[in-house]
Design a protein around this motif. Structure first.
Motif, PDB file in Angstrom:
ATOM      1  N   GLY A 268       0.737  -1.309   0.082  1.00 25.04           N
ATOM      2  CA  GLY A 268       0.117   0.065  -0.141  1.00 25.04           C
ATOM      3  C   GLY A 268       0.926   1.351  -0.031  1.00 25.04           C
ATOM      4  O   GLY A 268       0.397   2.312  -0.589  1.00 25.04           O
ATOM      5  N   LYS A 269       1.954   1.278   0.349  1.00 23.96           N
ATOM      6  CA  LYS A 269       2.901   2.370   0.535  1.00 23.96           C
ATOM      7  C   LYS A 269       3.168   3.115  -0.946  1.00 23.96           C
ATOM      8  O   LYS A 269       3.078   4.235  -1.005  1.00 23.96           O
ATOM      9  N   ILE A 270       3.552   2.020  -1.626  1.00 23.86           N
ATOM     10  CA  ILE A 270       3.906   2.255  -3.171  1.00 23.86           C
ATOM     11  C   ILE A 270       2.829   2.738  -3.755  1.00 23.86           C
ATOM     12  O   ILE A 270       2.656   3.479  -4.566  1.00 23.86           O
ATOM     13  N   GLU A 271       1.608   1.999  -3.444  1.00 24.37           N
ATOM     14  CA  GLU A 271       0.325   2.504  -4.343  1.00 24.37           C
ATOM     15  C   GLU A 271      -0.118   3.918  -3.717  1.00 24.37           C
ATOM     16  O   GLU A 271      -0.624   4.570  -4.893  1.00 24.37           O
ATOM     17  N   ARG A 272       0.112   4.336  -2.793  1.00 22.47           N
ATOM     18  CA  ARG A 272      -0.501   5.528  -2.134  1.00 22.47           C
ATOM     19  C   ARG A 272       0.689   6.620  -2.757  1.00 22.47           C
ATOM     20  O   ARG A 272       0.202   7.611  -3.162  1.00 22.47           O
ATOM     21  N   PHE A 273       1.870   6.104  -3.014  1.00 22.82           N
ATOM     22  CA  PHE A 273       2.710   7.110  -3.542  1.00 22.82           C
ATOM     23  C   PHE A 273       2.374   7.176  -5.029  1.00 22.82           C
ATOM     24  O   PHE A 273       2.607   8.534  -5.394  1.00 22.82           O
ATOM     25  N   HIS A 274       2.068   6.241  -5.699  1.00 23.93           N
ATOM     26  CA  HIS A 274       1.593   6.438  -7.168  1.00 23.93           C
ATOM     27  C   HIS A 274       0.647   7.555  -7.260  1.00 23.93           C
ATOM     28  O   HIS A 274       0.544   8.228  -8.159  1.00 23.93           O
ATOM     29  N   ARG A 275      -0.512   7.719  -6.363  1.00 28.44           N
ATOM     30  CA  ARG A 275      -1.382   8.524  -6.275  1.00 28.44           C
ATOM     31  C   ARG A 275      -0.674   9.888  -6.032  1.00 28.44           C
ATOM     32  O   ARG A 275      -0.936  10.984  -6.829  1.00 28.44           O
ATOM     33  N   THR A 276       0.200  10.085  -4.986  1.00 30.33           N
ATOM     34  CA  THR A 276       0.716  11.298  -4.982  1.00 30.33           C
ATOM     35  C   THR A 276       1.456  11.964  -6.056  1.00 30.33           C
ATOM     36  O   THR A 276       1.672  12.958  -6.519  1.00 30.33           O
ATOM     37  N   LEU A 277       2.295  10.757  -6.916  1.00 30.73           N
ATOM     38  CA  LEU A 277       2.883  10.893  -8.098  1.00 30.73           C
ATOM     39  C   LEU A 277       2.119  11.638  -9.203  1.00 30.73           C
ATOM     40  O   LEU A 277       2.344  12.631  -9.742  1.00 30.73           O
ATOM     41  N   ALA A 278       0.815  10.879  -9.165  1.00 30.56           N
ATOM     42  CA  ALA A 278      -0.160  11.311 -10.195  1.00 30.56           C
ATOM     43  C   ALA A 278      -0.491  12.710 -10.097  1.00 30.56           C
ATOM     44  O   ALA A 278      -0.411  13.648 -11.108  1.00 30.56           O
ATOM     45  N   ASP A 279      -0.868  13.142  -8.782  1.00 30.08           N
ATOM     46  CA  ASP A 279      -1.436  14.372  -8.445  1.00 30.08           C
ATOM     47  C   ASP A 279      -0.344  15.430  -8.487  1.00 30.08           C
ATOM     48  O   ASP A 279      -0.778  16.641  -8.854  1.00 30.08           O
ATOM     49  N   PRO A 309       5.916  17.906   3.221  1.00 21.64           N
ATOM     50  CA  PRO A 309       5.610  17.081   4.426  1.00 21.64           C
ATOM     51  C   PRO A 309       5.111  15.977   4.273  1.00 21.64           C
ATOM     52  O   PRO A 309       3.902  15.978   3.476  1.00 21.64           O
ATOM     53  N   HIS A 310       5.272  14.929   4.727  1.00 25.97           N
ATOM     54  CA  HIS A 310       4.547  13.286   4.553  1.00 25.97           C
ATOM     55  C   HIS A 310       3.602  13.451   5.885  1.00 25.97           C
ATOM     56  O   HIS A 310       4.262  13.198   7.004  1.00 25.97           O
ATOM     57  N   SER A 311       2.301  13.088   5.789  1.00 26.69           N
ATOM     58  CA  SER A 311       1.495  12.806   7.022  1.00 26.69           C
ATOM     59  C   SER A 311       1.875  11.771   7.670  1.00 26.69           C
ATOM     60  O   SER A 311       1.424  11.456   9.078  1.00 26.69           O
ATOM     61  N   ALA A 312       2.235  10.523   7.233  1.00 24.65           N
ATOM     62  CA  ALA A 312       2.714   9.433   7.732  1.00 24.65           C
ATOM     63  C   ALA A 312       3.746   9.322   8.649  1.00 24.65           C
ATOM     64  O   ALA A 312       3.919   8.273   9.361  1.00 24.65           O
ATOM     65  N   ILE A 313       4.669  10.316   8.498  1.00 21.34           N
ATOM     66  CA  ILE A 313       5.809  10.462   9.308  1.00 21.34           C
ATOM     67  C   ILE A 313       6.036  11.599  10.191  1.00 21.34           C
ATOM     68  O   ILE A 313       6.970  12.366  10.433  1.00 21.34           O
ATOM     69  N   LYS A 315       4.570  14.637   9.537  1.00 19.77           N
ATOM     70  CA  LYS A 315       4.398  15.889   8.705  1.00 19.77           C
ATOM     71  C   LYS A 315       5.850  16.432   8.347  1.00 19.77           C
ATOM     72  O   LYS A 315       5.841  17.791   8.250  1.00 19.77           O
ATOM     73  N   LEU A 316       6.707  15.473   8.233  1.00 21.33           N
ATOM     74  CA  LEU A 316       8.192  16.087   8.017  1.00 21.33           C
ATOM     75  C   LEU A 316       8.487  15.408   6.835  1.00 21.33           C
ATOM     76  O   LEU A 316       7.955  14.500   6.188  1.00 21.33           O
ATOM     77  N   PRO A 317       9.263  16.142   5.991  1.00 16.40           N
ATOM     78  CA  PRO A 317       9.986  15.542   4.676  1.00 16.40           C
ATOM     79  C   PRO A 317      10.366  14.053   4.832  1.00 16.40           C
ATOM     80  O   PRO A 317      11.345  13.873   6.005  1.00 16.40           O
ATOM     81  N   PRO A 318      10.402  13.073   3.730  1.00 19.57           N
ATOM     82  CA  PRO A 318      11.011  11.823   4.023  1.00 19.57           C
ATOM     83  C   PRO A 318      12.682  11.837   4.479  1.00 19.57           C
ATOM     84  O   PRO A 318      13.083  11.240   5.070  1.00 19.57           O
ATOM     85  N   ALA A 319      13.389  12.783   3.754  1.00 20.11           N
ATOM     86  CA  ALA A 319      14.799  12.708   3.789  1.00 20.11           C
ATOM     87  C   ALA A 319      15.178  13.014   5.136  1.00 20.11           C
ATOM     88  O   ALA A 319      16.143  12.824   5.691  1.00 20.11           O
ATOM     89  N   THR A 320      14.169  13.513   6.119  1.00 22.72           N
ATOM     90  CA  THR A 320      14.638  13.818   7.521  1.00 22.72           C
ATOM     91  C   THR A 320      14.899  12.494   8.253  1.00 22.72           C
ATOM     92  O   THR A 320      15.604  12.624   9.390  1.00 22.72           O
ATOM     93  N   ARG A 321      14.373  11.414   7.710  1.00 22.22           N
ATOM     94  CA  ARG A 321      14.494  10.066   8.471  1.00 22.22           C
ATOM     95  C   ARG A 321      15.831   9.490   8.019  1.00 22.22           C
ATOM     96  O   ARG A 321      15.960   8.478   8.581  1.00 22.22           O
TER      97      ARG A 321
END
Length: 331
Positions: A268-279, A309-313, A315-321
């Motif tokens: 599901g994580k990459i499926e949700r990323f595809h939606r973000t990618l499309a939008d 900002p990513h709501s699942a982590i 609301k921080l950018p992924p690179a911060t992790r």
């Protein structure tokens, strides 16, 4: 919960307890010295005798029992109605006689207050997971997009003009629609399970040799960021079921895993990323050609990884992790 002006912080509690227990002070004398009631001084002395220094920490004020809490059989019935019939609090209230506010409180406590938390096929609560550190698991998949003709596609210029642009695009075979420019763009995507950092490449096919090349370059890209990939999760596409894919993963020291058939939720994580990618990229604005859209992908990926900002982590950018994944960690 102690605060800055508290009479007895954990350190002061330990001090008064040690004076009473270790130094032999009278409880009344110690209480007067610290300006607290003598039962308070006695309480901390007793906890010090029973638990030592750990007994000086704050404790929850939550009661041990809840006499007025909804009975467990009734809770099970509420859960059953929610998961099997997907009813809301008001409808469950009518069937059980429990106030709708109580039903809602039960659903919140059981993490069933949103229907998106319930799997539509099984009726069971959705199981969320996240690996503990970057590289422990990456997700791979392919997003199929229609190529944009010169002048723009039908989504932005309408179907009539989009058809004209498609026919006028150089390289168009007027006798057959299956020409190279008018085929599909296959966006091979890779996303880290823990950090949600993404990597993507656009190709004209989704064959195994192409998917393997993307994986090799993605692993090298993550390695440059001090992340060693341990596992890769994919769906059951032909490229990922091939012997070549399994051999390539073994050569790189990666364990290949596949989702259960007809269960895209597992990935599901990459499926949700595809939606973000499309939008955010594919359909975000008018592109005058497919070349312009493809050229815009690296900039959008940089924005997604470094700034969005990513709501699942939190609301921080992924690179911060990845910032805590210093060289030598998890490798």
């Amino acid at each position: 919960m102690s605060h800055a002006n508290a009479a007895l912080t954990p350190r002061q509690r330990l001090h008064i307890a040690q004076l009473i227990v270790d130094d032999g002070w009278a409880i009344a004398h110690a209480a007067d010295y610290f300006h607290v009631a003598w039962p308070t001084a006695q309480k901390w002395a007793r906890r010090y005798i029973e638990l030592g220094e750990t007994g000086m920490a704050d404790r929850s004020s939550r009661p041990l029992t809840h006499p007025n809490q909804t009975a467990r059989p009734l809770v099970r019935r509420i859960i059953h109605l929610r998961t099997t019939r997907r009813l809301g609090p008001v409808e469950i209230c009518a069937l059980t006689g429990v106030p709708s506010s109580t039903v809602h409180a039960v659903l919140v406590r059981e993490c069933l207050n949103r229907l998106s938390h319930i799997d539509r096929r099984t009726g069971e609560p959705a199981r969320r997971y996240e690996h503990a550190y970057p590289g422990s698991l990456i997700h791979v998949d392919v997003k199929k997009l229609g190529n944009i003709p010169d002048g723009g596609g039908w989504r932005t210029v309408g179907r009539v003009q989009g058809g004209r642009n498609r026919a006028a695009t150089p390289g168009k075979d007027r006798s057959r629609s299956r020409d190279v420019l008018m085929r599909h763009a296959y966006v091979h995507t890779v996303i880290d399970d823990h950090s949600r950092v993404a990597y993507a490449e656009i190709h004209d096919d989704e064959r195994a040799v192409t998917a393997i090349g993307v994986l090799q370059r993605a692993v090298s890209w993550f390695k440059d960021r001090s992340v060693r990939v341990e596992r890769v999760l994919s769906d059951n596409g032909s490229a990922y079921r091939s012997h070549a894919w399994r051999t390539a993963c073994n050569d790189m020291g990666i364990t290949p895993k596949r989702t259960r058939p007809y269960r895209p939720q597992t990935n599901g994580k990459i499926e949700r990323f595809h939606r973000t990618l499309a939008d955010g990229w594919a359909y975000s604005r008018h592109y005058s050609s497919e070349r312009v859209r493809r050229k815009a992908l690296p900039a959008w990926l940089h924005y997604y990884n470094q700034h969005r900002p990513h709501s699942a982590i939190g609301k921080l950018p992924p690179a911060t992790r990845l910032s805590s994944n210093l060289p030598g960690h998890y490798t």
